[in-house]
Design a protein around this motif. Sequence first.
Motif, mmCIF file in Angstrom:
data_model
loop_
_atom_site.group_PDB
_atom_site.id
_atom_site.type_symbol
_atom_site.label_atom_id
_atom_site.label_comp_id
_atom_site.label_asym_id
_atom_site.label_seq_id
_atom_site.Cartn_x
_atom_site.Cartn_y
_atom_site.Cartn_z
ATOM 1 N N TRP D 145 0.825 -1.213 0.000
ATOM 2 C CA TRP D 145 0.000 0.000 0.000
ATOM 3 C C TRP D 145 0.859 1.263 0.000
ATOM 4 C CZ3 TRP D 145 -4.502 -0.534 -1.907
ATOM 5 C CH2 TRP D 145 -5.248 -1.711 -1.689
ATOM 6 N N LYS D 148 1.585 2.347 -3.388
ATOM 7 C CA LYS D 148 0.418 2.943 -4.040
ATOM 8 C C LYS D 148 -0.003 4.259 -3.378
ATOM 9 C CE LYS D 148 -2.281 0.301 -6.291
ATOM 10 N NZ LYS D 148 -3.204 -0.580 -6.948
ATOM 11 N N ARG D 150 -1.383 4.732 -0.625
ATOM 12 C CA ARG D 150 -2.711 4.635 -0.019
ATOM 13 C C ARG D 150 -2.523 4.550 1.490
ATOM 14 N NH1 ARG D 150 -7.218 2.370 -3.260
ATOM 15 N NH2 ARG D 150 -8.198 2.100 -1.235
ATOM 16 N N TYR F 156 -13.704 -0.537 1.453
ATOM 17 C CA TYR F 156 -12.786 0.233 0.593
ATOM 18 C C TYR F 156 -12.634 -0.536 -0.705
ATOM 19 C CZ TYR F 156 -9.054 -3.152 1.562
ATOM 20 O OH TYR F 156 -8.311 -4.303 1.649
#
Lengths: 159, 159, 159, 159, 159, 159
Positions: D145, D148, D150, F156
């Motif tokens: 993550w 990315k 995120r 999500y």
Amino acid sequence: MVLRQIKTLIKRWFPTPVAHAHCDGPCGVYDPATARIYTEAVVSMTRKILDLQPPADQNPQAMATYLNTMSRYIQIKEEQAQKAKEEILILWTDYFKPQHLEQYPNLHDMFWKAAKLCSSCKVEVNLQHAEELLAAVEEVHKVFWATKNRTDVSWYKAS
Amino acid sequence: MVLRQIKTLIKRWFPTPVAHAHCDGPCGVYDPATARIYTEAVVSMTRKILDLQPPADQNPQAMATYLNTMSRYIQIKEEQAQKAKEEILILWTDYFKPQHLEQYPNLHDMFWKAAKLCSSCKVEVNLQHAEELLAAVEEVHKVFWATKNRTDVSWYKAS
Amino acid sequence: MVLRQIKTLIKRWFPTPVAHAHCDGPCGVYDPATARIYTEAVVSMTRKILDLQPPADQNPQAMATYLNTMSRYIQIKEEQAQKAKEEILILWTDYFKPQHLEQYPNLHDMFWKAAKLCSSCKVEVNLQHAEELLAAVEEVHKVFWATKNRTDVSWYKAS
Amino acid sequence: MVLRQIKTLIKRWFPTPVAHAHCDGPCGVYDPATARIYTEAVVSMTRKILDLQPPADQNPQAMATYLNTMSRYIQIKEEQAQKAKEEILILWTDYFKPQHLEQYPNLHDMFWKAAKLCSSCKVEVNLQHAEELLAAVEEVHKVFWATKNRTDVSWYKAS
Amino acid sequence: MVLRQIKTLIKRWFPTPVAHAHCDGPCGVYDPATARIYTEAVVSMTRKILDLQPPADQNPQAMATYLNTMSRYIQIKEEQAQKAKEEILILWTDYFKPQHLEQYPNLHDMFWKAAKLCSSCKVEVNLQHAEELLAAVEEVHKVFWATKNRTDVSWYKAS
Amino acid sequence: MVLRQIKTLIKRWFPTPVAHAHCDGPCGVYDPATARIYTEAVVSMTRKILDLQPPADQNPQAMATYLNTMSRYIQIKEEQAQKAKEEILILWTDYFKPQHLEQYPNLHDMFWKAAKLCSSCKVEVNLQHAEELLAAVEEVHKVFWATKNRTDVSWYKAS
């Protein structure tokens, strides 16, 4: 002559009377109905493939829909022919025993033909071969239930 | 006599000389090496199963470890014997053609025997049958490469 | 420096000398031949896909035959590339041990490259990448048999 | 030094900037949550296996029930560990690109360790290794993550 | 009341009369015979599991043979119950349409029960549940052929 | 009325309070996240299929590349929709119990709708149905976590 050779070979492989089944799994629950159902699907898919009209022009969405449907029909034909082949070969390798071969000397050829027809039905889009496969499965059905002395199981089609 | 009947049958099924392969997939990439590798695993697993010692008492953790190892050995034996069977049957149904049957009249029996040995290796924990299967695969290897006139592919074992 | 870090990490993961194999299954029966066979099929299928001629017009039956053949070639390429990838990764994750990494410091990159080539061969219709994959598998073959001190296993192709 | 060698190798494999993803499938839908779910199942199954009590005596029905439950637990542990391994390797071979390796030089070792832990969880009944695998998957989750950017995806457990 | 809510919901999901089948595959080739065959195998395997005698002592070879047979029976029961479940759910999700629900208001419960019985047959070694599953499949058989107005397909067992 | 009938039926099937879970496997590790990930892939693939441009002319290589990409997209959509369906049905048949049905009387319809949308997403190239499936999975997510009184698991998307 050849029959005798086969017999001798078989005796060598299976020296004692085959009292215990050498089957792969749950003896007594073999049923060629599964091969028949898969083969009906092959026939049905072959028909649908031949009937499907390509789009008139190269419109992306029309092509997408056409190819989605066509790919799925081809894929289902492939899978069902493969499963039919597996069911047919399970009968040949696990249900049928040397004593059946003596009763049905063309047993090997019957199954070789049926298995090769399954492969043809995958390689081609050929309605005649699909129907020959269905006939081959019906033949297997008859021989199978005859070896079990069952006369109550009739041949029917689901489609 | 029987040979002639077989020939006649074959002629009826395959009326024209089989110029195009009726194979399931990528012609020319058949190789009995895969069947050999799976069979070696069957032999190896059969040995390990026979060698594994049960725990002296019913201690839960010792039983858990024993059964975990045993279950995996049995499962791997099962899978590898199944894959060996599939590879062997692909050769029989897709690679071998009627002209090979004329050359090797015991072709069907050779494959029936090999396939039945795969099933035996699943049903039993029997080192002798596992080794007979390896010998059967070696025989298939020899016939296969002979039909391709390849003399450069030697038989070896990975284990 | 980096090598030392790697070593330290490895020591932490595998605190005792790895006497027992952490392999997934039947130790001693690893053989890169399976990866080679799958890769040969990828090369063969890539060639056949590039050679296949679309029908001159949008005749439904001609399109059906073309798409049946094309779909099967693509599907077989996909499956074989996937299986090649799985075989390659089994060698990397289960056969190769920290001591091999010390001997072959580029081991990880060799396998990463080979696995990524498998994915490329699925995503593309690219003969060059298919042949690079075959070369990568030959490299794996060499390293593998070298670690086993086997000099009798020669590299050959079935096709 | 080694880093530079790796870089050079990578440049040779991927001569142009990798603008198009060489991924196996639907780019953008990678999610380590699947690996986490499979690993939670491995932890849960390992616990249940260790807790299961063998029957006091060799009573056939009690043994049957015990072995049915134990076999299923072992089988589920095996399958889930295998699926966790596959998910982990898909991330390594398809999501992660050379530029990520520059950012995370221990990427290969992180994945090698995680994959080897999956195999350990199959071979053994070892709660510590199962929990180490869960920690390894959490590490993969974080790195993934982070690449990315995120920050909204939190780590949670379903069990 | 509830029926009306259901109807309203269904109308919202399927705004136009469902003229085209939303089936997964080859329409017209559904046949509950496959579910019946798998269930017969579950019944047969449950019986065999309950009948299998553990070895008198912990002799390694006797234990190996016992566990090989037992593991296979359990595994086959598991697979066949899973396949029965899949076949049952394909009928529920793909063959049966809203208009059938109006005709058979307990349709959902009939299938929920049957699917849950499949799971029970995996979790337990319970002959009563296996036989209840067979009865549930017979009920599905009757409803299915009634919706097709076929009176020629009789219920039989292969075992 | 109908609710009462359902209740009576349920009582007959499950006479004692269901204290032990009749689940298929590792209780407590159910997570609708897997269904969500598969569904995201279905949405993504549907988009890519609709965006893919057919080649301007019937150039064999351009057609090969187009069909390779298209076939893979269709195949991935198919697989992911199938896996989404399986995950959804596992929740319905194994996680949800009669007491949940009392709490959520539309439970069966919610799952029937979701499963039928999976089939639609296979049969069609339809972005609206793919997004409806994602909404249906979000609904399942909410109901599922509500039954576990978990408020910390947020919805999500990975893509």
